[in-house]
Scaffold this active site. Structure first.
Site, PDB file in Angstrom:
ATOM      1  N   CYS A 134       3.426  -4.460   6.702  1.00  0.00           N
ATOM      2  CA  CYS A 134       3.347  -4.367   5.246  1.00  0.00           C
ATOM      3  C   CYS A 134       4.247  -3.834   4.359  1.00  0.00           C
ATOM      4  O   CYS A 134       5.249  -3.649   4.872  1.00  0.00           O
ATOM      5  CB  CYS A 134       2.093  -3.152   5.113  1.00  0.00           C
ATOM      6  SG  CYS A 134       0.322  -3.583   5.743  1.00  0.00           S
ATOM      7  N   HIS A 174       0.932  -1.278  -0.036  1.00  0.00           N
ATOM      8  CA  HIS A 174       0.263   0.073   0.131  1.00  0.00           C
ATOM      9  C   HIS A 174       0.806   1.271   0.128  1.00  0.00           C
ATOM     10  O   HIS A 174       2.046   1.267   0.232  1.00  0.00           O
ATOM     11  CB  HIS A 174      -1.019   0.007   1.204  1.00  0.00           C
ATOM     12  CG  HIS A 174      -0.435   0.176   2.358  1.00  0.00           C
ATOM     13  ND1 HIS A 174       0.158   1.192   3.233  1.00  0.00           N
ATOM     14  CD2 HIS A 174      -0.069  -0.850   3.412  1.00  0.00           C
ATOM     15  CE1 HIS A 174       0.469   0.846   4.358  1.00  0.00           C
ATOM     16  NE2 HIS A 174       0.506  -0.245   4.665  1.00  0.00           N
TER      17      HIS A 174
END
Length: 186
Positions: free
Chosen positions: A142, A131
């Site tokens: 992430c 992301h």
């Protein structure tokens, strides 16, 4: 003078734990995904195989988009998980969800709202995704990309596509290859 008292129960428990960890590591190294990974050729210039659509090297903190065993984008800089929030290694992770305007349910802004995770492409349980975000500080697990790269990863990757997250130093060692350049430091 006081003498140390031996605690055989503690020593045995520690040894059993160590043996269990060694066994778990061996089981992971001998998993079908790891065996398939070892049999596939690497995409030239990456530590990932020709079956991957996205590659992440945790050592160099770089990522690539791949198509038909060739690089179509990258390497690009990424932020990966920091201590205690490591990005999971995996040879056969799969994209399972995409959300253009996702907000985190785990990480909060100072006003209490969920932290934004725009252009989220989820590939591992626990909300691990590519992301948009800063690439100069560790993430919560992430793989953060610049805005343009997050959009490119979001647009290229489809549900079911394979993502490989590896450590190039380990891949090279396992394959008997010369070591890659030294990892970047934060």
């Amino acid at each position: 003078m006081r003498t140390a008292r031996r605690r055989p129960g503690v020593i045995v428990a520690v040894l059993v734990g160590i043996i269990g960890l060694i066994g778990a590591g061996t089981a992971l190294a001998n998993s079908p995904a790891a065996a398939q990974f070892a049999e596939q050729p690497l995409v030239y210039g990456t530590p990932c195989t020709v079956t991957a659509k996205a590659c992440v090297d945790l050592d160099s903190r770089q990522s690539w988009l791949l198509q038909d065993g060739k690089i179509i984008s990258g390497p690009v800089p990424v932020a990966t998980g920091g201590p205690g929030h490591e990005t999971p290694v995996g040879h056969s992770l799969r994209v399972y969800r995409k959300e253009q305007l996702h907000t985190s349910s785990e990480y909060r802004l100072t006003n209490g709202e969920g932290a934004p995770m725009p252009w989220a492409t989820f590939f591992e349980d626990g909300g691990i995704a590519f992301h948009e975000g800063r690439t100069d500080t560790p993430s919560g697990g992430c793989v953060r990309l610049s805005r343009d790269n997050a959009i490119a990863w979001y647009n290229h990757l489809q549900i079911g596509d394979q993502v490989q997250v590896v450590r190039a130093t380990q891949v090279h060692a396992d394959r008997g290859l010369a070591p890659p350049p030294p990892p970047k430091q934060w």
